[in-house]
Design a protein around this motif. Structure first.
Motif, PDB file in Angstrom:
ATOM      1  N   ARG A 209       0.788  -1.247   0.169  1.00  0.00           N
ATOM      2  CA  ARG A 209       0.070  -0.040  -0.060  1.00  0.00           C
ATOM      3  C   ARG A 209       0.903   1.253  -0.105  1.00  0.00           C
ATOM      4  O   ARG A 209       0.466   2.418  -0.562  1.00  0.00           O
ATOM      5  CB  ARG A 209      -0.861  -0.090   1.255  1.00  0.00           C
TER       6      ARG A 209
ATOM      7  N   SER B 237       0.240   3.890  -2.817  1.00  0.00           N
ATOM      8  CA  SER B 237      -0.491   5.070  -2.916  1.00  0.00           C
ATOM      9  C   SER B 237       0.448   6.188  -2.541  1.00  0.00           C
ATOM     10  O   SER B 237       0.010   7.315  -2.477  1.00  0.00           O
ATOM     11  CB  SER B 237      -1.688   4.767  -1.772  1.00  0.00           C
ATOM     12  N   HIS B 238       1.582   5.791  -2.124  1.00  0.00           N
ATOM     13  CA  HIS B 238       2.635   7.052  -2.036  1.00  0.00           C
ATOM     14  C   HIS B 238       3.673   7.054  -2.988  1.00  0.00           C
ATOM     15  O   HIS B 238       4.069   8.165  -3.411  1.00  0.00           O
ATOM     16  CB  HIS B 238       3.028   7.027  -0.457  1.00  0.00           C
TER      17      HIS B 238
ATOM     18  N   PRO C 210       2.708   7.426  -7.009  1.00  0.00           N
ATOM     19  CA  PRO C 210       2.196   8.743  -7.293  1.00  0.00           C
ATOM     20  C   PRO C 210       3.341   9.710  -7.076  1.00  0.00           C
ATOM     21  O   PRO C 210       3.287  10.618  -8.284  1.00  0.00           O
ATOM     22  CB  PRO C 210       1.254   8.990  -6.294  1.00  0.00           C
TER      23      PRO C 210
END
Lengths: 331, 343, 297
Positions: B249, B253-254, B257
């Protein structure tokens, strides 16, 4: 005992061979206790925090006789199990909080990441709004009233104090048992620092969580601190009740640090030389053998080339062959 | 944000204007007669020459001439080719489609493996996988594209005979060129044997696109890897772990991006490379695009075509650059802030 | 208070030594460095080393394969092309055209670009910001396209191609120098020397220059790689070096027709070009890593 560290040694390879950056560090945090770890920058305090969290990159080798959290040995866990414990029971906040916020995601989204699914009771469809409400209440708890505006802003729009509050909000999202605060206020102005300390003290009083506070300045520690540990160059020098230690330090290092903080010298005559520790903190490449304070210690004697162990003396633990103020006969 | 968009657009218009000024000047700088150079009509064709001379205002001063030049430009009258008297603008429109077709396909082909391998290498920093990916990308990046294309033709097309050597489609198929892009044209015109035609077109397009995609892919790998390594060192990754998020994750998600932010910024330089290579590839595979026409016209000294082709390619690059800038600032809030602070 | 001198002296390697250490650490990078030196040597002294002239046609040896194949001849180590010219000779001569001349051109345009860039960085104001926008635009247009336009004006030929590439590279150096100086300008140490009251010239040569030289060296390798690739591409498109010149790109173009019968004629210049480019890129990359490591310390 919530956190029990015994003889934690962290070593790494440098150009001059293997170096123990942390040398047999022992540290205990009880339930509901605020414990402050004080040391100069480079003394390895952040390493301890990171070792607890398991953030260290592979070039640091971690060994310990014991690294227990409650009754689990953190060193024997897989990365995944450890992550679960960290997610639920241990939280950490950092210095320079702004850089710990993802610049491209709104604050609201980042906070809702910290809200666990099992904390939500509603059905799948209700979860989104429930999550949002949870985030809003978190923001209220750290003293941010306008939660709507805050949730839609980005890290670069916040001040350092606000960013630290966000970090605290995210840290207390699932009511951790232990909060590790790695110099959370060192880049702040005194007023903001007091605000953050007050907030932490409130949360501590409300939820009864333990706080392991890491600080580099004896003069700026939290007033609520119950226990104090001094670390110098990767060795724990002294541990004990905060008031007792500040009143009468037993270790030369604690004394030296206390002497350099000004409030102790209010009654000194004018033009006296401010007592400071001679020399500079040794670099990693040139750690002295034995007691690492040795070369700078004014009380040092030949036996100091053997590392003193952390021994219980009266109400505290001291790692010194010649502790001060304890029994004059020995000195 | 709106101000930023307006500024970027204004900048684009100004640079396009400078570009037309430059293209206009070219007809003076090229050897020979400026009227011929810009209209493509030879002096011996007296009647049409005088017509062009007057239409383009060559009896007036240079500012008026430029004005008439702009007028012709916007009317779509970019002169005719000195070589075969084709109207330049009509030809360019068709060839533009063909060029865009292979360039875009190659880009698409490059993006996914490029980013995926870059991320993979960054996650395995200094491990064998990283070294392998890095050395492949460094050598792939250093292969001169024309040599690579030659080898590909020699091995795949000549030696194995799997794919055709050159061209857009088997000349037996008669596809009316509408957009210039062969695949689109087949779909639009719907010939009777559409399936066969499509198969032939795809077989023709495969080799150039494959060869063309190698360089951007390698560049993307390196770009993604290095910016991912930067991002992984950032503090917010640590704090994401501290929240107890799973590695997957945190990456998804970090890390990714934020990596893409740098990659998008650098896409522009990749585009220049892609266009350069497309021009060379078009020559080698006789692909009827702008690049091959431009290069042919340089040694045929077909000045109206050079002028037009240059204008078209440069305008395309500039527009894409501004587009990338806008996407970049629209997607990434703190970029906007920096821009506003800098202005 | 004197520092107690209890510790043995710590020796920090100088920047150059650090770069060398980085090359030493990575055997591939070291190999690339040696190859690069070898190619420089070839392009300087190549003509004295070759057994034949570059355009000498051996009519008795046309399209001979390399010496290790059954039909090969030891006189022609790497075979001959369709006109009976020795491949070894042509490749060695080609080093001068494809590597040597672009190298000189890059140095020249670096000198021009850097001095212009430094001037632009020192003169702040409207002039400088318009310049920046213009440069940004110019940088976004591929170098080969710009070179093509210049060649369209001047006509094809090796010297024109070299000129075109040189002109195209100038803005890149200008841009990099200007940006680097502008970045350094923000840093406190520059403010400190300004406060010391040094002159602009001193600031430029003694304060800025030692700090941006790393960036410039990297840009030099990037420029070199671009120049080599472009000169070869122009040769390949028959717009640069013309037919009998043993430039690797134009050799590749000539080999198109015979590639199937004598593949080595196509393979050899390509390999030479590839090895050169890999070495240049690898050396550049290693320099970049070494410099980045220094910045991290």
């Amino acid at each position: 005992m919530l956190l029990d560290i015994r003889n934690l040694t962290i070593s790494t390879n440098t150009a001059n061979g293997r170096v123990n950056v942390l040398d047999r560090v022992s540290l205990q945090v009880d339930e509901g206790e605020i414990h402050t770890l004080v040391g100069e920058s480079g003394s390895g305090k952040s390493l301890i925090a990171r070792a607890i969290m398991g953030f260290l990159s592979p070039r640091w080798e971690v060994q310990a006789d014991r690294l227990w959290f409650q009754d689990t040995d953190l060193l024997n866990l897989t990365a995944k199990q450890r992550r679960e414990i960290i997610g639920v029971d241990i939280a950490m906040i950092f210095q320079d909080a702004k850089s710990y916020l993802d610049p491209n995601i709104t604050i609201g989204a980042q906070l809702s990441e910290a809200v666990l699914n099992q904390d939500l009771s509603g059905s799948f469809f209700k979860r989104k709004s429930e999550r949002k409400a949870k985030v809003a209440s978190l923001l209220h708890r750290v003293g941010i009233k306008d939660h709507e505006a805050m949730m839609n802003s980005y890290a670069h729009q916040l001040s350092e104090g606000a960013a630290q509050k966000i970090m605290i909000a995210s840290a207390i999202a699932h009511r951790p048992l232990l909060l590790i605060a790695d110099e959370p206020t060192s880049t702040m102005e005194p007023a903001t620092r007091q605000q953050i300390y007050r907030l932490l003290a409130q949360l501590h009083a409300r939820y009864g969580m333990s706080i392991l506070m890491i600080s580099q300045d004896l003069g700026a520690i939290m007033q609520q601190t119950q226990r104090l540990s001094m670390i110098y160059s990767g060795q724990i020098m002294e541990t004990g009740g905060a008031d007792a230690l500040l009143e009468s330090p037993s270790h030369p290092y604690t004394e030296a640090l206390l002497n350099t903080s000004l409030y102790r010298h209010a009654k000194m005559p004018p033009r006296t030389r401010l007592p400071t520790l001679a020399g500079a903190e040794p670099t990693l490449q040139h750690l002295p053998i034995g007691c690492r304070l040795g070369p700078r210690c004014q009380y040092a004697r030949p036996p100091c080339v053997k590392t003193p162990s952390l021994e219980k003396r009266q109400d505290r633990q001291v790692a010194c062959h010649y502790p001060l103020h304890l029994d004059e006969g020995k000195k | 944000m709106r101000i930023y968009v307006l500024r970027q657009l204004a900048l684009l218009i100004i640079t396009l204007f400078l570009l037309t000024v430059f293209a206009f000047c070219l007809s003076y700088w090229f050897p020979g007669n400026p009227v011929t150079n810009s209209s493509g009509i030879f002096t011996d064709d007296t009647l049409r020459y005088t017509e062009a001379f007057e239409a383009r205002g060559f009896d007036h001063n240079i500012l008026v001439q430029y004005w008439f030049y702009l007028e012709h430009l916007f009317r779509g009258d970019w002169g005719i080719s000195l070589l075969d008297a084709d109207p330049v603008f009509e030809q360019l429109k068709l060839r533009f489609g063909a060029t865009l077709e292979i360039a875009l396909l190659a880009m698409l082909l490059a993006i996914i493996p490029g980013i995926a391998f870059g991320v993979l290498a960054a996650l395995n920093f200094r491990k064998p996988i990283d070294h392998i990916i890095l050395s492949i990308s460094l050598s792939g990046y250093s292969i001169p594209v024309f040599w690579f294309a030659q080898i590909a033709i020699l091995v795949v097309a000549v030696h194995w005979g799997v794919l055709p050597i050159a061209g857009q489609i088997n000349p037996l198929f008669h596809i009316e060129p509408l957009t210039g892009s062969i695949l689109l044209d087949i779909f639009i015109t719907q010939p009777e044997n559409i399936e066969l035609a499509l198969r032939s077109a795809i077989r023709h397009i495969m080799l150039p696109v494959l060869v063309l995609s190698v360089m951007p892919m390698m560049l993307l790998i390196r770009l993604t890897r290095s910016s991912m390594l930067d991002v992984l060192d950032k503090n917010y990754i640590t704090s994401a772990y501290a929240k107890g998020l799973s590695t997957r994750r945190v990456i998804a998600s970090h890390a990714i991006p934020n990596t893409m932010q740098n990659v998008i910024r650098e896409l522009g330089s990749m585009l220049s490379l892609l266009i350069t290579n497309t021009m060379i590839i078009e020559v080698i595979f006789s692909w009827p695009g702008i690049g091959s026409w431009l290069i042919r016209s340089i040694y045929e000294r077909d000045y109206p075509v050079i002028q037009g082709g240059l204008l078209m390619i440069a305008a395309l690059i500039l527009c894409v650059h501004v587009g990338l800038n806008l996407i970049h600032s629209w997607r990434y809030p703190q970029v906007r802030k920096d821009l506003n602070a800098a202005s | 208070m004197p520092r107690p001198n209890l510790y043995y002296e710590e020796r920090t390697p100088s920047p150059l030594e650090r770069v060398w250490l980085e090359f030493n650490r990575n055997p591939l990078a070291r190999a690339a460095l040696y190859i690069l030196i070898f190619i420089i040597f070839l392009s300087m002294f190549g003509p004295w080393l070759t057994p034949y002239g570059p355009n000498e046609q051996m009519l008795d040896a046309i399209s001979l394969p390399p010496a290790w194949s059954d039909d090969g001849n030891i006189r022609f180590l790497l075979g001959t092309d369709e006109l009976g010219r020795d491949m070894v000779t042509r490749i060695i001569y080609g080093a001068r055209y494809t590597f040597g001349y672009p190298f000189l051109v890059v140095l020249a345009s670096a000198a021009i670009g850097i001095s212009l860039g430094a001037t632009a960085a020192i003169t702040v104001g409207v002039k400088s910001s318009t310049l920046k926008h213009l440069l940004d635009v110019l940088m976004s247009i591929p170098s080969l396209l710009l070179a093509l336009i210049i060649i369209a004006i001047t006509g094809p030929g090796l010297s024109n191609a070299l000129l075109a590439i040189g002109l195209v590279l100038i803005p890149q150096f200008l841009h990099v120098t200007r940006n680097a100086i502008q970045d350094e300008r923000q840093k406190p140490y520059v403010t400190a020397s300004r406060l010391n009251g040094v002159s602009d010239f001193y600031l430029l040569t003694m304060v800025f220059f030692p700090n941006i030289v790393k960036v410039l060296v990297i840009q030099l390798t990037i420029g070199l790689s671009i120049a080599i690739l472009d000169i070869a591409a122009l040769g390949f498109l028959r717009l640069g070096a013309q037919s009998p010149t043993p430039e690797w790109g134009s050799m590749l173009a000539q080999s198109l027709e015979v590639a199937y019968i004598s593949p080595w004629v196509m393979a050899l210049p390509g390999i030479a070009l590839f090895v050169t480019l890999v070495s240049v890129n690898l050396v550049g990359e290693t320099l970049r890593i070494a410099i980045q490591k220094q910045l991290e310390r």
